[in-house]
Scaffold this motif. Structure first.
Motif, PDB file in Angstrom:
ATOM      1  N   ASP A   6      73.468  31.409  58.214  1.00 42.87           N
ATOM      2  CA  ASP A   6      73.161  33.007  58.134  1.00 42.87           C
ATOM      3  C   ASP A   6      72.468  32.660  56.719  1.00 42.87           C
ATOM      4  O   ASP A   6      71.993  34.153  56.065  1.00 42.87           O
ATOM      5  CB  ASP A   6      74.131  34.452  58.482  1.00 42.87           C
ATOM      6  N   ILE A   7      71.884  31.823  56.232  1.00 45.91           N
ATOM      7  CA  ILE A   7      70.982  31.425  55.309  1.00 45.91           C
ATOM      8  C   ILE A   7      69.364  31.791  55.699  1.00 45.91           C
ATOM      9  O   ILE A   7      69.354  30.776  56.754  1.00 45.91           O
ATOM     10  CB  ILE A   7      71.844  30.384  54.055  1.00 45.91           C
ATOM     11  N   PRO A   8      68.959  33.000  55.651  1.00 40.03           N
ATOM     12  CA  PRO A   8      67.366  32.831  56.224  1.00 40.03           C
ATOM     13  C   PRO A   8      67.107  31.577  55.117  1.00 40.03           C
ATOM     14  O   PRO A   8      66.716  30.860  54.329  1.00 40.03           O
ATOM     15  CB  PRO A   8      66.663  33.769  55.892  1.00 40.03           C
ATOM     16  N   PHE A   9      65.813  30.848  56.192  1.00 39.92           N
ATOM     17  CA  PHE A   9      64.737  29.438  55.584  1.00 39.92           C
ATOM     18  C   PHE A   9      63.274  29.300  56.383  1.00 39.92           C
ATOM     19  O   PHE A   9      62.827  30.331  56.484  1.00 39.92           O
ATOM     20  CB  PHE A   9      66.061  28.303  56.193  1.00 39.92           C
ATOM     21  N   LEU A  57      57.352  31.535  51.443  1.00 41.79           N
ATOM     22  CA  LEU A  57      59.331  32.051  51.421  1.00 41.79           C
ATOM     23  C   LEU A  57      59.166  33.348  51.490  1.00 41.79           C
ATOM     24  O   LEU A  57      60.209  33.916  52.263  1.00 41.79           O
ATOM     25  CB  LEU A  57      59.101  32.090  49.724  1.00 41.79           C
ATOM     26  N   GLU A  58      58.254  34.047  50.867  1.00 35.64           N
ATOM     27  CA  GLU A  58      58.285  35.954  51.982  1.00 35.64           C
ATOM     28  C   GLU A  58      58.763  36.312  53.029  1.00 35.64           C
ATOM     29  O   GLU A  58      59.185  36.588  53.427  1.00 35.64           O
ATOM     30  CB  GLU A  58      57.160  36.789  52.470  1.00 35.64           C
ATOM     31  N   GLN A  59      58.253  34.745  54.136  1.00 34.66           N
ATOM     32  CA  GLN A  59      58.140  34.873  55.316  1.00 34.66           C
ATOM     33  C   GLN A  59      59.918  35.091  55.621  1.00 34.66           C
ATOM     34  O   GLN A  59      60.657  34.985  56.738  1.00 34.66           O
ATOM     35  CB  GLN A  59      57.821  34.003  55.715  1.00 34.66           C
ATOM     36  N   THR A  60      60.914  34.639  54.673  1.00 31.53           N
ATOM     37  CA  THR A  60      62.297  34.923  54.786  1.00 31.53           C
ATOM     38  C   THR A  60      63.185  36.080  55.082  1.00 31.53           C
ATOM     39  O   THR A  60      64.312  36.093  54.967  1.00 31.53           O
ATOM     40  CB  THR A  60      62.563  34.030  54.031  1.00 31.53           C
ATOM     41  N   LEU A  61      62.497  36.785  54.244  1.00 24.72           N
ATOM     42  CA  LEU A  61      62.601  38.044  54.237  1.00 24.72           C
ATOM     43  C   LEU A  61      62.919  39.050  55.245  1.00 24.72           C
ATOM     44  O   LEU A  61      61.537  39.136  56.328  1.00 24.72           O
ATOM     45  CB  LEU A  61      61.364  39.316  53.082  1.00 24.72           C
TER      46      LEU A  61
END
Length: 306
Positions: free
Chosen positions: A83-86, A302-306
């Motif tokens: 459950d870690i966004p990537f 990286l913002e796409q993981t928020l």
């Protein structure tokens, strides 16, 4: 910004044939994130115990692993289970995108243009069939290991002897090899960011094709951006890139590669779900043409993981 992202694992290096390229990409991404105040840390699966990522308090991951284990859905599945966004595409689209044969089959089923091809399985190949294979593919082919990137194991073959040698070399990297009819023309690439096309790039090389040496070692390879197409041609190319990207189910960022023959027909080559990210790689070049700095680019991804 650092508060928004939390603790970020920058995954690069790994064990694939593209390790050296990944190391260069990962270092560039890591440095850019740190310069932007992000709490980013290097993680190399070849040496670091990635099973501890959750326990070490990482909130998200920036994947810069090229090739197998990083671009094929494996690390994506691992991070999903934790459950870690990537960054980048999900498990299934990463796996499909890494498989040149399945990618072409999906594009073909969607009536998107690809060159005629044949898939050769190592255990089934008989050298006596080489001449017939060439005949069925217009006499000259590009030989590509199905699951490799960075042009590793690729070669041009225009005689049965060359085809046998090229296949034997490609089989060192993969048990499945893709043969495509040779396309004489220009090579283009369209980088994707947030599902939208960045300015296209045309690559010019004096090599037989845009191979590993032309990509990473040559000082003579030319990158044209603007790429020389007129407005109508650019619209056509960008539309095709976006359709190809979506057909595989890709998201976030990536790159779609093309050839255009001398009759100005487009042919899709492959999709890259974790493209090179050094300061001189193609995605940063396209972003720069769009007015996006390297630092802005990595933060946007990286913002796409928020």
């Amino acid at each position: 910004m650092a508060i928004d992202f939390g603790k970020v694992a920058v995954l690069f290096g790994g064990n694939s044939a593209e390790r050296e390229v990944s190391l260069n990409s990962g270092k560039a991404v890591l440095n850019a994130l740190v310069e932007q105040g992000v709490n980013a840390h290097a993680i190399d699966p070849k040496f670091d115990d990635i099973s501890q990522i959750k326990a070490q308090g990482f909130d998200r991951a920036f994947i810069v692993l090229h090739g197998r284990g990083g671009e094929d859905g494996v690390i994506q599945g691992f991070l999903s289970a934790l459950d870690i966004p990537f960054t980048g595409s999900d498990v299934s689209s990463s796996a499909i995108g890494m498989d040149k044969a399945k990618t072409k089959q999906i594009w073909q089923s969607g009536l998107l243009p690809t060159a005629p091809y044949q898939i050769i399985v190592k255990d089934d190949f008989e050298a006596s069939s080489a001449a017939e294979i060439l005949k069925n593919l217009s006499g000259t082919v590009m030989v590509k290991p199905v699951h490799e990137g960075s042009s590793i194991g690729m070669a041009k073959a225009e005689s049965p002897e060359q085809l046998i040698d090229a296949l034997n070399e490609a089989f060192k990297y993969d048990d499945k090899v893709l043969l495509e009819s040779w396309i004489t023309g220009d090579e283009f690439t369209v980088s994707m960011l947030g599902g939208k096309a960045l300015p296209a790039i045309s690559m010019k090389t004096s090599n037989t094709f845009y191979d590993y040496q032309a990509k990473y070692q040559s000082t003579e390879t030319q990158y044209l951006c603007p790429c020389g197409l007129n407005d109508k041609e650019l619209v056509e190319l960008n539309d095709l890139a976006e359709k190809a990207f979506k057909a595989i189910g890709c998201s976030g960022w990536g790159r779609v590669d093309f050839m255009r023959d001398n009759d100005k027909n487009w042919f899709l080559l492959e999709v890259n779900t974790v493209p090179g990210m050094t300061q001189t790689s193609l995605v940063p070049k396209a972003a720069k043409q769009a007015g996006i700095s390297f630092e802005q680019l990595v933060v946007t991804i990286l913002e796409q993981t928020l």
